[in-house]
Scaffold this motif. Structure first.
Motif, PDB file in Angstrom:
ATOM      1  N   LEU A  57      15.115  33.872  13.354  1.00  0.00           N
ATOM      2  CA  LEU A  57      15.092  34.297  11.953  1.00  0.00           C
ATOM      3  C   LEU A  57      13.703  34.123  11.350  1.00  0.00           C
ATOM      4  O   LEU A  57      13.251  34.964  10.564  1.00  0.00           O
ATOM      5  N   ALA A  58      13.028  33.035  11.698  1.00  0.00           N
ATOM      6  CA  ALA A  58      11.675  32.808  11.192  1.00  0.00           C
ATOM      7  C   ALA A  58      10.720  33.870  11.728  1.00  0.00           C
ATOM      8  O   ALA A  58       9.876  34.406  10.985  1.00  0.00           O
ATOM      9  N   GLU A  59      10.848  34.189  13.010  1.00  0.00           N
ATOM     10  CA  GLU A  59       9.987  35.206  13.603  1.00  0.00           C
ATOM     11  C   GLU A  59      10.280  36.584  13.016  1.00  0.00           C
ATOM     12  O   GLU A  59       9.365  37.388  12.804  1.00  0.00           O
ATOM     13  N   THR A  60      11.551  36.856  12.725  1.00  0.00           N
ATOM     14  CA  THR A  60      11.928  38.135  12.122  1.00  0.00           C
ATOM     15  C   THR A  60      11.361  38.272  10.721  1.00  0.00           C
ATOM     16  O   THR A  60      10.887  39.344  10.328  1.00  0.00           O
ATOM     17  N   ALA A  61      11.401  37.179   9.950  1.00  0.00           N
ATOM     18  CA  ALA A  61      10.826  37.205   8.596  1.00  0.00           C
ATOM     19  C   ALA A  61       9.322  37.463   8.666  1.00  0.00           C
ATOM     20  O   ALA A  61       8.770  38.225   7.852  1.00  0.00           O
ATOM     21  N   ILE A 231      12.796  46.326   2.859  1.00  0.00           N
ATOM     22  CA  ILE A 231      13.158  46.270   4.268  1.00  0.00           C
ATOM     23  C   ILE A 231      14.087  45.089   4.490  1.00  0.00           C
ATOM     24  O   ILE A 231      13.731  43.941   4.220  1.00  0.00           O
ATOM     25  N   ILE A 232      15.275  45.379   4.975  1.00  0.00           N
ATOM     26  CA  ILE A 232      16.288  44.358   5.234  1.00  0.00           C
ATOM     27  C   ILE A 232      16.444  44.225   6.745  1.00  0.00           C
ATOM     28  O   ILE A 232      16.750  45.204   7.432  1.00  0.00           O
ATOM     29  N   MET A 233      16.203  43.037   7.257  1.00  0.00           N
ATOM     30  CA  MET A 233      16.265  42.812   8.692  1.00  0.00           C
ATOM     31  C   MET A 233      17.672  42.406   9.119  1.00  0.00           C
ATOM     32  O   MET A 233      18.417  41.785   8.347  1.00  0.00           O
ATOM     33  N   TYR A 234      18.030  42.744  10.351  1.00  0.00           N
ATOM     34  CA  TYR A 234      19.311  42.304  10.897  1.00  0.00           C
ATOM     35  C   TYR A 234      19.234  40.809  11.176  1.00  0.00           C
ATOM     36  O   TYR A 234      18.299  40.327  11.814  1.00  0.00           O
ATOM     37  N   THR A 235      20.228  40.059  10.691  1.00  0.00           N
ATOM     38  CA  THR A 235      20.241  38.606  10.868  1.00  0.00           C
ATOM     39  C   THR A 235      21.496  38.203  11.627  1.00  0.00           C
ATOM     40  O   THR A 235      22.597  38.204  11.060  1.00  0.00           O
ATOM     41  N   PRO A 236      21.376  37.853  12.902  1.00  0.00           N
ATOM     42  CA  PRO A 236      22.550  37.431  13.673  1.00  0.00           C
ATOM     43  C   PRO A 236      23.137  36.146  13.119  1.00  0.00           C
ATOM     44  O   PRO A 236      22.428  35.296  12.589  1.00  0.00           O
ATOM     45  N   ALA A 237      24.448  36.006  13.257  1.00  0.00           N
ATOM     46  CA  ALA A 237      25.134  34.815  12.758  1.00  0.00           C
ATOM     47  C   ALA A 237      25.144  33.694  13.785  1.00  0.00           C
ATOM     48  O   ALA A 237      25.263  32.527  13.429  1.00  0.00           O
ATOM     49  N   LYS A 238      25.005  34.055  15.072  1.00  0.00           N
ATOM     50  CA  LYS A 238      25.055  33.066  16.144  1.00  0.00           C
ATOM     51  C   LYS A 238      23.911  33.318  17.121  1.00  0.00           C
ATOM     52  O   LYS A 238      23.443  34.454  17.265  1.00  0.00           O
ATOM     53  N   GLU A 241      24.070  36.154  19.741  1.00  0.00           N
ATOM     54  CA  GLU A 241      23.796  37.545  19.370  1.00  0.00           C
ATOM     55  C   GLU A 241      22.357  37.944  19.650  1.00  0.00           C
ATOM     56  O   GLU A 241      22.050  39.134  19.751  1.00  0.00           O
ATOM     57  N   ILE A 242      21.473  36.965  19.773  1.00  0.00           N
ATOM     58  CA  ILE A 242      20.066  37.264  20.037  1.00  0.00           C
ATOM     59  C   ILE A 242      19.927  37.956  21.392  1.00  0.00           C
ATOM     60  O   ILE A 242      19.197  38.951  21.529  1.00  0.00           O
ATOM     61  N   ASP A 243      20.615  37.440  22.398  1.00  0.00           N
ATOM     62  CA  ASP A 243      20.573  38.063  23.723  1.00  0.00           C
ATOM     63  C   ASP A 243      21.143  39.475  23.674  1.00  0.00           C
ATOM     64  O   ASP A 243      20.662  40.376  24.380  1.00  0.00           O
ATOM     65  N   LYS A 244      22.161  39.677  22.864  1.00  0.00           N
ATOM     66  CA  LYS A 244      22.749  41.007  22.722  1.00  0.00           C
ATOM     67  C   LYS A 244      21.712  41.983  22.161  1.00  0.00           C
ATOM     68  O   LYS A 244      21.586  43.119  22.644  1.00  0.00           O
ATOM     69  N   ILE A 245      20.960  41.538  21.162  1.00  0.00           N
ATOM     70  CA  ILE A 245      19.921  42.377  20.574  1.00  0.00           C
ATOM     71  C   ILE A 245      18.857  42.710  21.614  1.00  0.00           C
ATOM     72  O   ILE A 245      18.414  43.862  21.742  1.00  0.00           O
TER      73      ILE A 245
END
Length: 261
Positions: A57-61, A231-238, A241-245
């Motif tokens: 999440l920090a890297e996405t921001a 710009i709204i980024m996708y934020t996984p809940a778990k 989900e990162i591996d899925k992305i």
């Protein structure tokens, strides 16, 4: 008979004593393990190692900030006099409404259409690395953190002059006008999809409800009359989900390489 009962009782008491000793030893081990876990967590904290989800999440921001800065810098090159700033929350580019529209009008000024069209072209160049769909072009070179854009929202805002309802209608109309001008210039903008296979480009009108400064001066009102490109980024809940992305983006990259070959 009595002796047999007493013997059985004594045996049960002895077993109970042994179990109590075992429980006491197990409790000691639990306390020791909890202390060890705490110590390891402190060591990880000192090493700067964070939870995978928090790190993502920090890297996405940070990546969203980089996208906005790229757009801002490119627009400054195209239009040196254009006043476009990044929001304090680092999630949107802001354009003064009167810079694109005449006061009280939702018709795009003819001398400002080139600005909106250039925004569309610049955005269309960036989105393939952060979205899905047929036009997805992910690579580590442009998106090392596997960030995905959930939505790019064109938002209309007004000052507080006029009724709340009329301002809401006006802001929505301006957002729609901007959307139509952008997609007329770059029809492929609607082909960039999020993880749910929905177009990322969208519109919203907020009227006077979200001012960025007060409306007590002409300067403040001019600032509040604006278009935001959020710009709204996708934020996984778990974390899982990162591996899925990553798998989705890697698959898109592999498919693209297959087309190139």
């Amino acid at each position: 008979m009595l002796k047999a009962v007493e013997a059985e009782r004594d045996e049960l008491l002895e077993k109970t004593k042994k179990q109590l000793v075992e429980i006491t030893e197990l409790n000691k081990k639990v306390i020791e393990l909890e202390a060890e876990i705490k110590r390891l967590k402190e060591q990880l904290s000192k090493l700067g190692l964070t939870d995978p989800l928090e790190r993502y999440l920090a890297e996405t921001a940070a990546e969203r900030r980089r996208i906005l800065e790229t757009l801002q810098n490119e627009l400054k090159v195209d239009f040196p006099e254009l006043k476009v700033v990044i929001s304090q929350e680092s999630d949107a580019l802001r354009f003064e409404g009167d810079g694109l529209f005449n006061s009280g009008s939702s018709d795009l000024r003819a001398d400002r259409r080139a600005i909106v069209e250039k925004i569309a072209s610049r955005l269309d160049q960036l989105l393939p690395c952060y979205t899905l769909g047929e036009r997805a072009r992910w690579s580590a070179a442009c998106n090392l953190g596997f960030s995905v854009i959930e939505a790019v929202q064109i938002e209309g805002h007004t000052d507080s002059v006029g009724s709340e309802n009329s301002n809401l209608v006006l802001s929505t109309a301006r957002a729609n006008t901007t959307f139509m001008a952008m997609t007329a210039k770059e029809p492929g903008l609607t082909e960039h999809l999020n993880v749910r296979k929905q177009p990322v480009l969208s519109v919203a009108g907020y009227g006077e409800m979200r001012p960025v400064t007060d409306n007590n001066s002409s300067e403040g009102r001019a600032t509040n009359r604006r278009i935001d490109l959020r710009i709204i980024m996708y934020t996984p809940a778990k974390s899982e989900e990162i591996d899925k992305i990553r798998n989705i983006l890697n698959a898109a990259d592999a498919q693209d390489n297959g087309r190139v070959q």
